[in-house]
Design an enzyme around this catalytic site. Structure first.
Site, PDB file in Angstrom:
ATOM      1  N   LYS A 231     -58.919  -4.187 -35.563  1.00 31.11           N
ATOM      2  CA  LYS A 231     -58.943  -3.014 -34.668  1.00 31.11           C
ATOM      3  C   LYS A 231     -60.183  -3.006 -33.766  1.00 31.11           C
ATOM      4  O   LYS A 231     -60.245  -2.252 -32.814  1.00 31.11           O
ATOM      5  CB  LYS A 231     -58.936  -1.729 -35.500  1.00 31.11           C
TER       6      LYS A 231
ATOM      7  N   LYS B  14     -28.380  15.759 -28.500  1.00 29.10           N
ATOM      8  CA  LYS B  14     -28.372  15.563 -29.951  1.00 29.10           C
ATOM      9  C   LYS B  14     -27.336  14.480 -30.317  1.00 29.10           C
ATOM     10  O   LYS B  14     -26.227  14.485 -29.776  1.00 29.10           O
ATOM     11  CB  LYS B  14     -28.008  16.881 -30.636  1.00 29.10           C
TER      12      LYS B  14
ATOM     13  N   ASN C 190     -44.647  11.479 -40.846  1.00 28.22           N
ATOM     14  CA  ASN C 190     -45.200  10.988 -42.117  1.00 28.22           C
ATOM     15  C   ASN C 190     -45.861  12.148 -42.850  1.00 28.22           C
ATOM     16  O   ASN C 190     -45.884  13.271 -42.358  1.00 28.22           O
ATOM     17  CB  ASN C 190     -46.166   9.825 -41.876  1.00 28.22           C
TER      18      ASN C 190
HETATM   19  N1  CTP Z   1     -54.012   3.963 -35.679  1.00 32.67           N
HETATM   20  C1  CTP Z   1     -53.978   4.316 -34.335  1.00 32.67           C
HETATM   21  N2  CTP Z   1     -52.835   4.106 -33.619  1.00 32.67           N
HETATM   22  C2  CTP Z   1     -51.764   3.563 -34.197  1.00 32.67           C
HETATM   23  C3  CTP Z   1     -51.788   3.200 -35.568  1.00 32.67           C
HETATM   24  C4  CTP Z   1     -52.928   3.416 -36.278  1.00 32.67           C
HETATM   25  O1  CTP Z   1     -54.954   4.822 -33.823  1.00 32.67           O
HETATM   26  N3  CTP Z   1     -50.684   3.375 -33.482  1.00 32.67           N
HETATM   27  C5  CTP Z   1     -55.269   4.144 -36.417  1.00 32.67           C
HETATM   28  C6  CTP Z   1     -55.228   5.221 -37.460  1.00 32.67           C
HETATM   29  O2  CTP Z   1     -55.666   6.464 -36.928  1.00 32.67           O
HETATM   30  C7  CTP Z   1     -56.231   4.680 -38.468  1.00 32.67           C
HETATM   31  C8  CTP Z   1     -56.120   3.192 -38.346  1.00 32.67           C
HETATM   32  O3  CTP Z   1     -55.511   2.964 -37.082  1.00 32.67           O
HETATM   33  O4  CTP Z   1     -57.549   5.025 -38.104  1.00 32.67           O
HETATM   34  C9  CTP Z   1     -55.377   2.478 -39.423  1.00 32.67           C
HETATM   35  O5  CTP Z   1     -54.052   2.780 -39.380  1.00 32.67           O
HETATM   36  P1  CTP Z   1     -53.025   2.099 -40.415  1.00 32.67           P
HETATM   37  O6  CTP Z   1     -51.694   2.704 -40.190  1.00 32.67           O
HETATM   38  O7  CTP Z   1     -53.591   2.158 -41.772  1.00 32.67           O
HETATM   39  O8  CTP Z   1     -53.056   0.615 -39.953  1.00 32.67           O
HETATM   40  P2  CTP Z   1     -52.034  -0.191 -39.176  1.00 32.67           P
HETATM   41  O9  CTP Z   1     -52.779  -0.907 -38.140  1.00 32.67           O
HETATM   42  O10 CTP Z   1     -50.908   0.654 -38.696  1.00 32.67           O
HETATM   43  O11 CTP Z   1     -51.528  -1.231 -40.237  1.00 32.67           O
HETATM   44  P3  CTP Z   1     -50.450  -1.081 -41.423  1.00 32.67           P
HETATM   45  O12 CTP Z   1     -49.689   0.217 -41.216  1.00 32.67           O
HETATM   46  O13 CTP Z   1     -49.642  -2.266 -41.276  1.00 32.67           O
HETATM   47  O14 CTP Z   1     -51.283  -1.056 -42.669  1.00 32.67           O
END
Ligand code: CTP
Length: 397
Positions: free
Chosen positions: A341, A287, A209
Site C-alpha cells: 500500500k 430494482k 461489511n
Molecule cells: N483500503 C482502502 N481502499 C480499498 C481497500 C482497502 O483504502 N479499496 C484500506 C483500508 O482502509 C485499510 C487497508 O486498506 O486501511 C487494508 O485493507 P484490507 O481490506 O485489509 O486490505 P486489502 O488490500 O483489501 O487486502 P485483502 O482484503 O485481500 O486482505
C-alpha cells in the site's frame, strides 16, 4: 503538574467515595483548583464538610438550592471547569448520563457541559458486567467520555472481579496526561476514514461489511482532542459525530476516495474504513426482479483509497496509516501491506469470529512499522485511539 487547571469533581454515592478525599488532596498538591458536587447519596459516604475542607471551596449539591444557584448556577459550574471528573461513577450515575437524565445538580451539570468528561466506574462485578451497564458504557464511550478502569481485585462486597475503582494516583496521572495531550497536534490537519462502504447492486440492495465505524470514529475524536483540525470521512454507521470533527458522510468507495482527495492536504491520514474491495459493475436505476434464474453479479475492483493517498507524490500526507482486518496469522498477513500500500504504519487487528472486534467496544491490535511490531494488550477502542493519536503526535507533532 496541573497548575491553574479547574476540575469539577462530581462525587456519586459509592463505597469508593471515601477515596475522593485523597484524590482532592492529590489534585490540589499538583496545583489544580477543585470544585465539588456531591450527589445526595454521596453524602451518605462522605460529609460535605470534609470535602469543603480539603477542596478549599464551597461544596455544591442541590439543584434547587436558592443560595447555590445564586452563587453559581448549574450551567456556570460546568462552564467554569476545564474538565469534569465523576469519581466514583456508580452504575446509577453512568446510566443517567447515558440516558441524558438531569434530575439533580450532578447530572444537570454533566448534561450542560461542553467540556471533556472523565469517569472512574466503581461497582460490584455483576453490576459492571450487566448488559445494561455495558450498553451504557458503549454509549458514553461513543460520546467521547474517557473511562478510567475499573480495576480487578477484592471488593468491599466480598466478591472478586472487575469493578474496583482505579486508585486516586492513577486518576491524577490520567488527568495530567489528558491536559498534556491537549494541543499536541495544534496546527496539524488529520484525515480519517471510517465505517464500511455500501456498494449498490440496484436502488434497493447493496454489498456491505460488518464494520461499525467505532474505531475510526474514536481515532478522529482522539486526534481532535489533541488539537488537530480533523476531517472524518465515513461510510454509513450508527456512530454519533465526534465532537470538534468535520464529518463528511459517503456511501461508496468511489465517493470516499473523492471526498479524501477534496479534503487534502493533510499532515496525517488514518484509513480505518473497511472499504469494499469490489462493487457491482453496473447498478441500474431499476430494482432487479425475480424472473427465473438468479441474477449474475459482475464485480469490478474499487479504487484503493489508502494506496492512492500513500502514493500521492507531492500531496502525500507526511504520515499515512492503514488498518488491516485479518484472521489467522494476523501479523504475517498484515506486514506485506506496508509495502503493497506504500503506507508508513499498519494497525493490524484480528477480526476472526469470536473476537467480537467488529461492532464490539474492544480491540486487540498490532502496530506494524518498517522497523518494529508492537502488540498492544486488548483494550477499549477509545484507548487504542488515544494510544495511536499519542504516537502520531510523537511522529508529526
Ligand atoms: N483500503 C482502502 N481502499 C480499498 C481497500 C482497502 O483504502 N479499496 C484500506 C483500508 O482502509 C485499510 C487497508 O486498506 O486501511 C487494508 O485493507 P484490507 O481490506 O485489509 O486490505 P486489502 O488490500 O483489501 O487486502 P485483502 O482484503 O485481500 O486482505
Amino acid at each position: 503538574m496541573l497548575d491553574g487547571r479547574r476540575i469539577l469533581l462530581i462525587i456519586s454515592g459509592g463505597i469508593a467515595a471515601y477515596k475522593c478525599l485523597d484524590l482532592i488532596r492529590q489534585l490540589r498538591t499538583h496545583g489544580a483548583a477543585v470544585r465539588c458536587i456531591l450527589t445526595r447519596s454521596a453524602t451518605e459516604f462522605v460529609t460535605p464538610l470534609s470535602v469543603a475542607a480539603l477542596s478549599g471551596d464551597k461544596v455544591y449539591g442541590d439543584l434547587f438550592s436558592l443560595t447555590d444557584e445564586h452563587d453559581m448556577g448549574h450551567i456556570q459550574l460546568s462552564r467554569d471547569a476545564d474538565l469534569l471528573v465523576v469519581v466514583p461513577a456508580t452504575a446509577n450515575i453512568l446510566a443517567r448520563m447515558a440516558q441524558g437524565i438531569a434530575d439533580d445538580l450532578a447530572t444537570t451539570a454533566l448534561l450542560a457541559t461542553d467540556k471533556p468528561v472523565m469517569v472512574a466506574p466503581s461497582m460490584n462485578v455483576r453490576m459492571w458486567e450487566h448488559e445494561a451497564t455495558r450498553a451504557n458504557m458503549a454509549v458514553l464511550r461513543s460520546r467521547n467520555v474517557t473511562v478510567l478502569g475499573p480495576d480487578s481485585g477484592d471488593m468491599a462486597c466480598g466478591e472478586y472481579g472487575e469493578g474496583r475503582m482505579v486508585e486516586p494516583a492513577d486518576i491524577v496521572a490520567a488527568i495530567e496526561r489528558s491536559f498534556a495531550d491537549q494541543g499536541r497536534l495544534a496546527g496539524q490537519r488529520a484525515l480519517v476514514t471510517s465505517g464500511p462502504t455500501h456498494e449498490p447492486i440496484d436502488p434497493v440492495r447493496y454489498i456491505a461489511n460488518r464494520s461499525s465505524g467505532k474505531q475510526g470514529h474514536a481515532i478522529a475524536a482522539a486526534l481532535a482532542r489533541m488539537g488537530a483540525e480533523t476531517i472524518l470521512i465515513t461510510g454509513p454507521t450508527q456512530e454519533t459525530d465526534p465532537p470538534g470533527v468535520a464529518v463528511i458522510r459517503v456511501e461508496t468507495a468511489q465517493q470516499m476516495l473523492e471526498a479524501c482527495q477534496t479534503a487534502l492536504p493533510a499532515d496525517v491520514a488514518v484509513c480505518a474504513a473497511a472499504v469494499s474491495d469490489w462493487r457491482p459493475e453496473s447498478a441500474g436505476g431499476q430494482k432487479i426482479k425475480k424472473n427465473g434464474a438468479p441474477p449474475k453479479l459482475s464485480l469490478t475492483e474499487n479504487p484503493d483509497i489508502l494506496k492512492t493517498l500513500a502514493t500521492a507524490g507531492n500531496g502525500r500526507p507526511r504520515l499515512v496509516i492503514g488498518f488491516a482486518a485479518e484472521t489467522g496469522d494476523v501479523i504475517a498477513k498484515a506486514k506485506p501491506k506496508l509495502l503493497a500500500k506504500g503506507c508508513d504504519w499498519i494497525v493490524a487487528n484480528d477480526v476472526a469470529p469470536g473476537t467480537q472486534t467488529f461492532g464490539g467496544s474492544d480491540n486487540s491490535v498490532h502496530l506494524i512499522t518498517a522497523d518494529r511490531v508492537e502488540s498492544w494488550p486488548r483494550m477499549s477502542k477509545q484507548a487504542v485511539a488515544d494510544q495511536l493519536a499519542s504516537l502520531i503526535a510523537d511522529a508529526i507533532g
